[in-house]
Scaffold this motif. Structure first.
Motif, PDB file in Angstrom:
ATOM      1  N   LYS A 143      58.551 -13.868  17.975  1.00  9.42           N
ATOM      2  CA  LYS A 143      57.521 -14.345  18.898  1.00  9.42           C
ATOM      3  C   LYS A 143      57.019 -15.735  18.526  1.00  9.42           C
ATOM      4  CE  LYS A 143      53.347 -12.810  21.288  1.00  9.42           C
ATOM      5  NZ  LYS A 143      52.686 -14.132  21.245  1.00  9.42           N
ATOM      6  N   ASP A 144      56.855 -16.008  17.260  1.00 10.44           N
ATOM      7  CA  ASP A 144      56.384 -17.328  16.851  1.00 10.44           C
ATOM      8  C   ASP A 144      57.355 -18.415  17.299  1.00 10.44           C
ATOM      9  OD1 ASP A 144      54.148 -16.247  15.717  1.00 10.44           O
ATOM     10  OD2 ASP A 144      54.876 -16.357  13.646  1.00 10.44           O
ATOM     11  N   LYS A 145      58.647 -18.144  17.178  1.00  8.48           N
ATOM     12  CA  LYS A 145      59.645 -19.127  17.609  1.00  8.48           C
ATOM     13  C   LYS A 145      59.610 -19.309  19.128  1.00  8.48           C
ATOM     14  CE  LYS A 145      62.838 -18.433  13.751  1.00  8.48           C
ATOM     15  NZ  LYS A 145      64.205 -18.020  13.344  1.00  8.48           N
ATOM     16  N   ASP A 177      57.116 -18.762  21.122  1.00  9.69           N
ATOM     17  CA  ASP A 177      55.876 -19.459  21.492  1.00  9.69           C
ATOM     18  C   ASP A 177      55.964 -20.945  21.167  1.00  9.69           C
ATOM     19  OD1 ASP A 177      54.782 -17.168  22.502  1.00  9.69           O
ATOM     20  OD2 ASP A 177      53.550 -16.731  20.741  1.00  9.69           O
TER      21      ASP A 177
END
Length: 347
Positions: free
Chosen positions: A327-329, A331
């Protein structure tokens, strides 16, 4: 949640609006209506694309917005559905039947209604029209709101997710019909996948030359089976009701699939939800609801209103937790698009 709007053309007296591909079963085009409560003289009516209510995707998202308007705004509603293989004259006749039944706000779900909306709007200047997924001259009019989406941006994100999750470095895209609208999904998906892995192999298949491509699960299943057999381990569909076949193929192959328009990990048949990696979400329901709300407030709308990633019009879903670890990537890619650092291709 209300989102800000980006306007691509003049919009007349537009109230704040918030925010896909596609079309389950054939229909005779008969209408059904539901009486609203007191407090509004608006009769809001939906003309569905092929597949209608129950397609678990594009049409169902629009239906959700209509249902919310009926419940919260107390408007009277009615719905009709496109039939397979019909022509523009038949679609315009359907819109005129809605007008004769007392509809004051008519929303056409899908680009197939472009000419029908344009013709009916010119002949009925006192009726508010809206069309989902078309901004052409065919549907343009002073009383026509053209509600479109930046599908390529949301598709970029799920393309990145596919590449980040793929172990074979082979992914696939299945479109309902080879038209500019669905080409946007393909272009964004490929761009997102290649942003992660420039060497990834992306297979592409379109199911039909007409609207049947959005309502043929068997074709969707066959196309996906071919991709999985050739090594793809993630397949993204922009094929409406045909996507249910893609999910079945993914289940049988023990591979992954990506949904479209709605969060399909919530709407697909329960036995296939566990194969859905994510979905490219188009908030058609919010566009429909907010359009109807604007009309109940006396705001006539016209012109192309675009719902992009920055406005919250498109996104990726996280249901099922399968993209939590990336998810961080995702986002990060999302922020690059919002900030204008990445321009996603549309073809």
């Amino acid at each position: 949640m209300r989102h800000s709007l980006i306007k691509a053309a003049a919009v007349s007296s537009v109230a704040a609006l918030s925010l896909a591909a596609c079309g389950g079963s054939d229909s005779t085009g008969d209408s059904t209506s539901a009486e609203g409560g007191s407090g509004s003289d608006v009769k809001a009516c939906l003309a569905y694309d092929v597949g209608g209510r129950g397609d678990q995707s594009f049409n169902d998202s629009a239906a959700k917005g209509l249902d919310k308007a009926k419940d919260e705004l107390k408007v009277e509603t009615a719905e009709v559905e496109a039939s397979q293989g019909e022509n523009d004259a038949a679609r315009e006749d359907r819109l005129n039947q809605l007008i004769e039944s007392g509809c004051t706000d008519i929303i056409a779900v899908g680009y197939i209604y472009a000419k029908a909306v344009g013709g009916a709007a010119k002949e009925n200047s006192d009726i508010q029209f809206a069309i989902i997924d078309d901004a052409s001259e065919d549907s343009a009019g002073e009383n026509v709101a053209q509600l479109t989406f930046a599908e390529e941006q949301g598709s970029y994100l799920v393309g990145a997710a596919a590449a980040l999750k793929s172990k074979s470095n082979k992914v696939g895209f299945i479109g309902g019909v080879d038209v500019p609208l669905i080409n946007k999904f393909q272009a964004g998906f490929e761009a997102g996948a290649k942003a992660v892995n420039p060497d990834i192999e992306v297979s592409t298949k379109y199911l039909a030359e007409d609207g049947s491509g959005f309502a043929d699960p068997a074709k969707g299943q066959t196309a996906a089976e071919g991709m999985y057999d050739n090594g793809a381990d993630v397949v993204y569909h922009a094929a409406g009701g045909s996507g249910s076949g893609v999910f079945k193929a993914a289940k049988a192959a023990k591979k992954m699939a990506i949904g479209v328009d709605s969060d399909q990990a919530l709407t697909a048949e329960e036995d296939v939800r566990d194969v859905i990696l994510t979905s490219m979400v188009k908030n058609v329901d919010v566009a429909v609801f907010d359009h109807i709300k604007a009309v109940t407030e006396g705001d006539m709308q016209s012109g192309n209103i675009i719902f992009d990633l920055k406005a919250g019009g498109v996104d990726y879903s996280t249901t099922g937790g399968k993209v939590d670890d990336i998810k961080d990537k995702l986002d990060g890619y999302k922020q690059e698009i919002v900030d204008g650092k990445v321009t996603v291709p549309t073809k």
